[in-house]
Design a protein around this motif. Structure first.
Motif, PDB file in Angstrom:
ATOM      1  N   GLY A  45       0.814  -1.202   0.000  1.00 29.99           N
ATOM      2  CA  GLY A  45       0.000   0.000   0.000  1.00 29.99           C
ATOM      3  C   GLY A  45       0.850   1.256   0.000  1.00 29.99           C
ATOM      4  O   GLY A  45       1.958   1.286  -0.549  1.00 29.99           O
ATOM      5  N   GLN A  46       0.358   2.284   0.674  1.00 29.09           N
ATOM      6  CA  GLN A  46       1.014   3.587   0.632  1.00 29.09           C
ATOM      7  C   GLN A  46       2.374   3.607   1.323  1.00 29.09           C
ATOM      8  O   GLN A  46       3.187   4.485   1.058  1.00 29.09           O
ATOM      9  CB  GLN A  46       0.100   4.637   1.260  1.00 29.09           C
ATOM     10  CG  GLN A  46      -1.165   4.892   0.447  1.00 29.09           C
ATOM     11  CD  GLN A  46      -2.070   5.913   1.102  1.00 29.09           C
ATOM     12  OE1 GLN A  46      -2.153   5.993   2.332  1.00 29.09           O
ATOM     13  NE2 GLN A  46      -2.744   6.715   0.289  1.00 29.09           N
ATOM     14  N   GLY A  47       2.625   2.656   2.216  1.00 24.77           N
ATOM     15  CA  GLY A  47       3.876   2.672   2.966  1.00 24.77           C
ATOM     16  C   GLY A  47       5.025   1.959   2.291  1.00 24.77           C
ATOM     17  O   GLY A  47       6.051   1.686   2.927  1.00 24.77           O
ATOM     18  N   ALA A  48       4.907   1.655   0.998  1.00 20.06           N
ATOM     19  CA  ALA A  48       5.925   0.862   0.306  1.00 20.06           C
ATOM     20  C   ALA A  48       7.304   1.505   0.356  1.00 20.06           C
ATOM     21  O   ALA A  48       8.318   0.830   0.592  1.00 20.06           O
ATOM     22  CB  ALA A  48       5.510   0.630  -1.143  1.00 20.06           C
ATOM     23  N   SER A  49       7.379   2.812   0.150  1.00 19.24           N
ATOM     24  CA  SER A  49       8.676   3.502   0.136  1.00 19.24           C
ATOM     25  C   SER A  49       9.369   3.404   1.481  1.00 19.24           C
ATOM     26  O   SER A  49      10.573   3.133   1.561  1.00 19.24           O
ATOM     27  CB  SER A  49       8.476   4.969  -0.253  1.00 19.24           C
ATOM     28  OG  SER A  49       9.704   5.663  -0.250  1.00 19.24           O
ATOM     29  N   ALA A  50       8.613   3.603   2.543  1.00 22.85           N
ATOM     30  CA  ALA A  50       9.189   3.515   3.888  1.00 22.85           C
ATOM     31  C   ALA A  50       9.666   2.098   4.182  1.00 22.85           C
ATOM     32  O   ALA A  50      10.703   1.899   4.837  1.00 22.85           O
ATOM     33  CB  ALA A  50       8.166   3.960   4.927  1.00 22.85           C
ATOM     34  N   GLU A  51       8.937   1.095   3.699  1.00 24.04           N
ATOM     35  CA  GLU A  51       9.332  -0.295   3.928  1.00 24.04           C
ATOM     36  C   GLU A  51      10.614  -0.627   3.173  1.00 24.04           C
ATOM     37  O   GLU A  51      11.458  -1.384   3.670  1.00 24.04           O
ATOM     38  CB  GLU A  51       8.196  -1.239   3.524  1.00 24.04           C
ATOM     39  CG  GLU A  51       6.989  -1.153   4.452  1.00 24.04           C
ATOM     40  CD  GLU A  51       5.970  -2.236   4.172  1.00 24.04           C
ATOM     41  OE1 GLU A  51       6.370  -3.359   3.795  1.00 24.04           O
ATOM     42  OE2 GLU A  51       4.773  -1.973   4.329  1.00 24.04           O
ATOM     43  N   LEU A  52      10.778  -0.077   1.982  1.00 25.19           N
ATOM     44  CA  LEU A  52      12.021  -0.270   1.242  1.00 25.19           C
ATOM     45  C   LEU A  52      13.200   0.321   2.010  1.00 25.19           C
ATOM     46  O   LEU A  52      14.267  -0.300   2.127  1.00 25.19           O
ATOM     47  CB  LEU A  52      11.925   0.383  -0.133  1.00 25.19           C
ATOM     48  CG  LEU A  52      11.207  -0.394  -1.236  1.00 25.19           C
ATOM     49  CD1 LEU A  52      11.023   0.497  -2.459  1.00 25.19           C
ATOM     50  CD2 LEU A  52      11.956  -1.671  -1.602  1.00 25.19           C
ATOM     51  N   THR A  53      13.014   1.519   2.535  1.00 22.60           N
ATOM     52  CA  THR A  53      14.078   2.186   3.297  1.00 22.60           C
ATOM     53  C   THR A  53      14.445   1.375   4.531  1.00 22.60           C
ATOM     54  O   THR A  53      15.639   1.187   4.832  1.00 22.60           O
ATOM     55  CB  THR A  53      13.627   3.598   3.716  1.00 22.60           C
ATOM     56  OG1 THR A  53      13.338   4.357   2.539  1.00 22.60           O
ATOM     57  CG2 THR A  53      14.698   4.296   4.519  1.00 22.60           C
ATOM     58  N   GLU A  54      13.458   0.872   5.229  1.00 15.12           N
ATOM     59  CA  GLU A  54      13.701   0.087   6.429  1.00 15.12           C
ATOM     60  C   GLU A  54      14.412  -1.223   6.080  1.00 15.12           C
ATOM     61  O   GLU A  54      15.340  -1.656   6.783  1.00 15.12           O
ATOM     62  CB  GLU A  54      12.378  -0.207   7.141  1.00 15.12           C
ATOM     63  CG  GLU A  54      12.505  -0.939   8.465  1.00 15.12           C
ATOM     64  CD  GLU A  54      13.205  -0.122   9.545  1.00 15.12           C
ATOM     65  OE1 GLU A  54      13.744  -0.743  10.493  1.00 15.12           O
ATOM     66  OE2 GLU A  54      13.230   1.120   9.446  1.00 15.12           O
ATOM     67  N   SER A  55      14.015  -1.844   4.992  1.00 12.52           N
ATOM     68  CA  SER A  55      14.609  -3.120   4.587  1.00 12.52           C
ATOM     69  C   SER A  55      16.076  -2.971   4.213  1.00 12.52           C
ATOM     70  O   SER A  55      16.882  -3.897   4.411  1.00 12.52           O
ATOM     71  CB  SER A  55      13.840  -3.706   3.394  1.00 12.52           C
ATOM     72  OG  SER A  55      12.501  -3.955   3.719  1.00 12.52           O
ATOM     73  N   ALA A  56      16.430  -1.806   3.681  1.00 14.32           N
ATOM     74  CA  ALA A  56      17.806  -1.573   3.228  1.00 14.32           C
ATOM     75  C   ALA A  56      18.800  -1.523   4.378  1.00 14.32           C
ATOM     76  O   ALA A  56      20.020  -1.568   4.145  1.00 14.32           O
ATOM     77  CB  ALA A  56      17.877  -0.275   2.426  1.00 14.32           C
ATOM     78  N   LYS A  57      18.314  -1.476   5.612  1.00 13.29           N
ATOM     79  CA  LYS A  57      19.215  -1.500   6.769  1.00 13.29           C
ATOM     80  C   LYS A  57      19.864  -2.868   6.939  1.00 13.29           C
ATOM     81  O   LYS A  57      20.985  -2.971   7.431  1.00 13.29           O
ATOM     82  CB  LYS A  57      18.447  -1.131   8.039  1.00 13.29           C
ATOM     83  CG  LYS A  57      17.908   0.297   8.057  1.00 13.29           C
ATOM     84  CD  LYS A  57      17.109   0.561   9.319  1.00 13.29           C
ATOM     85  CE  LYS A  57      16.546   1.978   9.347  1.00 13.29           C
ATOM     86  NZ  LYS A  57      15.728   2.231  10.564  1.00 13.29           N
ATOM     87  N   ASP A  58      19.146  -3.910   6.543  1.00 16.14           N
ATOM     88  CA  ASP A  58      19.646  -5.275   6.743  1.00 16.14           C
ATOM     89  C   ASP A  58      19.878  -6.046   5.452  1.00 16.14           C
ATOM     90  O   ASP A  58      20.533  -7.097   5.472  1.00 16.14           O
ATOM     91  CB  ASP A  58      18.661  -6.066   7.609  1.00 16.14           C
ATOM     92  CG  ASP A  58      18.571  -5.544   9.023  1.00 16.14           C
ATOM     93  OD1 ASP A  58      19.621  -5.223   9.606  1.00 16.14           O
ATOM     94  OD2 ASP A  58      17.440  -5.438   9.545  1.00 16.14           O
ATOM     95  N   TRP A  59      19.330  -5.539   4.326  1.00 16.72           N
ATOM     96  CA  TRP A  59      19.383  -6.302   3.089  1.00 16.72           C
ATOM     97  C   TRP A  59      19.920  -5.455   1.950  1.00 16.72           C
ATOM     98  O   TRP A  59      19.698  -4.248   1.897  1.00 16.72           O
ATOM     99  CB  TRP A  59      17.987  -6.818   2.715  1.00 16.72           C
ATOM    100  CG  TRP A  59      17.402  -7.719   3.742  1.00 16.72           C
ATOM    101  CD1 TRP A  59      16.538  -7.384   4.747  1.00 16.72           C
ATOM    102  CD2 TRP A  59      17.656  -9.120   3.899  1.00 16.72           C
ATOM    103  NE1 TRP A  59      16.235  -8.475   5.514  1.00 16.72           N
ATOM    104  CE2 TRP A  59      16.909  -9.554   5.023  1.00 16.72           C
ATOM    105  CE3 TRP A  59      18.434 -10.049   3.204  1.00 16.72           C
ATOM    106  CZ2 TRP A  59      16.920 -10.877   5.443  1.00 16.72           C
ATOM    107  CZ3 TRP A  59      18.443 -11.369   3.639  1.00 16.72           C
ATOM    108  CH2 TRP A  59      17.703 -11.762   4.738  1.00 16.72           C
ATOM    109  N   ILE A  60      20.623  -6.108   1.045  1.00 10.46           N
ATOM    110  CA  ILE A  60      21.073  -5.478  -0.197  1.00 10.46           C
ATOM    111  C   ILE A  60      20.241  -6.069  -1.326  1.00 10.46           C
ATOM    112  O   ILE A  60      20.095  -7.299  -1.426  1.00 10.46           O
ATOM    113  CB  ILE A  60      22.576  -5.743  -0.438  1.00 10.46           C
ATOM    114  CG1 ILE A  60      23.403  -5.113   0.687  1.00 10.46           C
ATOM    115  CG2 ILE A  60      23.011  -5.201  -1.785  1.00 10.46           C
ATOM    116  CD1 ILE A  60      24.868  -5.518   0.650  1.00 10.46           C
ATOM    117  N   PHE A  61      19.674  -5.221  -2.172  1.00  4.80           N
ATOM    118  CA  PHE A  61      18.835  -5.703  -3.259  1.00  4.80           C
ATOM    119  C   PHE A  61      18.641  -4.586  -4.281  1.00  4.80           C
ATOM    120  O   PHE A  61      18.867  -3.411  -4.004  1.00  4.80           O
ATOM    121  CB  PHE A  61      17.466  -6.155  -2.736  1.00  4.80           C
ATOM    122  CG  PHE A  61      16.768  -5.133  -1.873  1.00  4.80           C
ATOM    123  CD1 PHE A  61      16.028  -4.083  -2.438  1.00  4.80           C
ATOM    124  CD2 PHE A  61      16.850  -5.206  -0.489  1.00  4.80           C
ATOM    125  CE1 PHE A  61      15.395  -3.148  -1.654  1.00  4.80           C
ATOM    126  CE2 PHE A  61      16.221  -4.264   0.317  1.00  4.80           C
ATOM    127  CZ  PHE A  61      15.489  -3.233  -0.268  1.00  4.80           C
TER     128      PHE A  61
END
Length: 220
Positions: A174-190
């Motif tokens: 949903g609308q929070g996709a950008s924030a979830e990408l930013t949060e995921s980048a703390k632990d994952w490279i993709f």
């Protein structure tokens, strides 16, 4: 991608460019969904009048993003969105199989009934995602998908066990996709691409590839 107005089987057929046989299978799915919904809470009742747009078309848009996939893993399949819709759409693709992981026993029974009635090339695994093991001897999936299941960081933690070098992730958000990408980048490279949803003006399909842990020593 261009948004399409889909509100029934006819408009779905036009938007998705599918055969009458595929539409008939989806109509069988719809009938079973409405029948079982009376005793099992498969989807939010408020979404039933818009099942072709809210559930079928929302799920179907993923098929075009993986034109060559023959092996697919759908996490937390619930009532079959997106996994079972994908299975019906790609039923005639040679060697195509999708694995549906759903821990709820009653929902799993429903999924198996739809598979039986439609001939969809899908296998149901009634198990928690954390306990699911990819079938021995099979190459890791071409695609891993999920819809309305968990935050992206949590999804990637689950999906990483099944992620091969050529695997892509397709996650409906949903609308929070950008924030979830930013949060995921703390632990994952993709690598990633955010694609506007064809069914929901505020929705996004997150397409990810090349997933690896930012700190391999901590990867489970």
């Amino acid at each position: 991608m261009t948004q399409h107005l889909v509100n029934d089987a006819e408009s779905f057929a036009v938007a998705a460019h599918v055969s009458r046989e595929t539409i008939a299978r989806l109509q069988t799915y719809e009938a079973l969904l409405r029948k079982w919904q009376a005793s099992i809470n498969l989807v939010a009742p408020s979404t039933l009048p818009d099942v072709w747009s809210r559930h079928f078309w929302d799920s179907a848009q993923l098929a075009a993003l993986a034109p060559n996939a023959t092996s697919w893993l759908d996490l937390g399949s619930g009532a079959g969105f997106p996994g079972l819709v994908i299975a019906i759409l790609l039923a005639n693709r040679p060697s195509f199989t999708i694995h549906l992981v759903e821990s709820d026993q009653r929902k799993s029974i429903f999924l198996r009934e739809v598979i039986r009635a439609t001939g969809a090339p899908a296998i149901v695994h009634t198990v928690r995602i954390e306990q699911f093991a990819w079938p021995d001897g099979e190459p890791l999936p071409d695609v891993i998908s999920a819809r309305a299941l968990a935050s992206l960081p949590k999804l990637l933690g689950w999906a990483s066990s099944f992620w091969g070098k050529a695997t892509i992730g397709l996650f409906l958000k949903g609308q929070g996709a950008s924030a979830e990408l930013t949060e995921s980048a703390k632990d994952w490279i993709f690598e990633s691409e955010a694609i506007a949803s064809q069914s929901d003006p505020s929705g996004t399909v997150l397409k990810l590839w090349g997933l690896r842990h930012a700190n391999p020593g901590l990867e489970r």
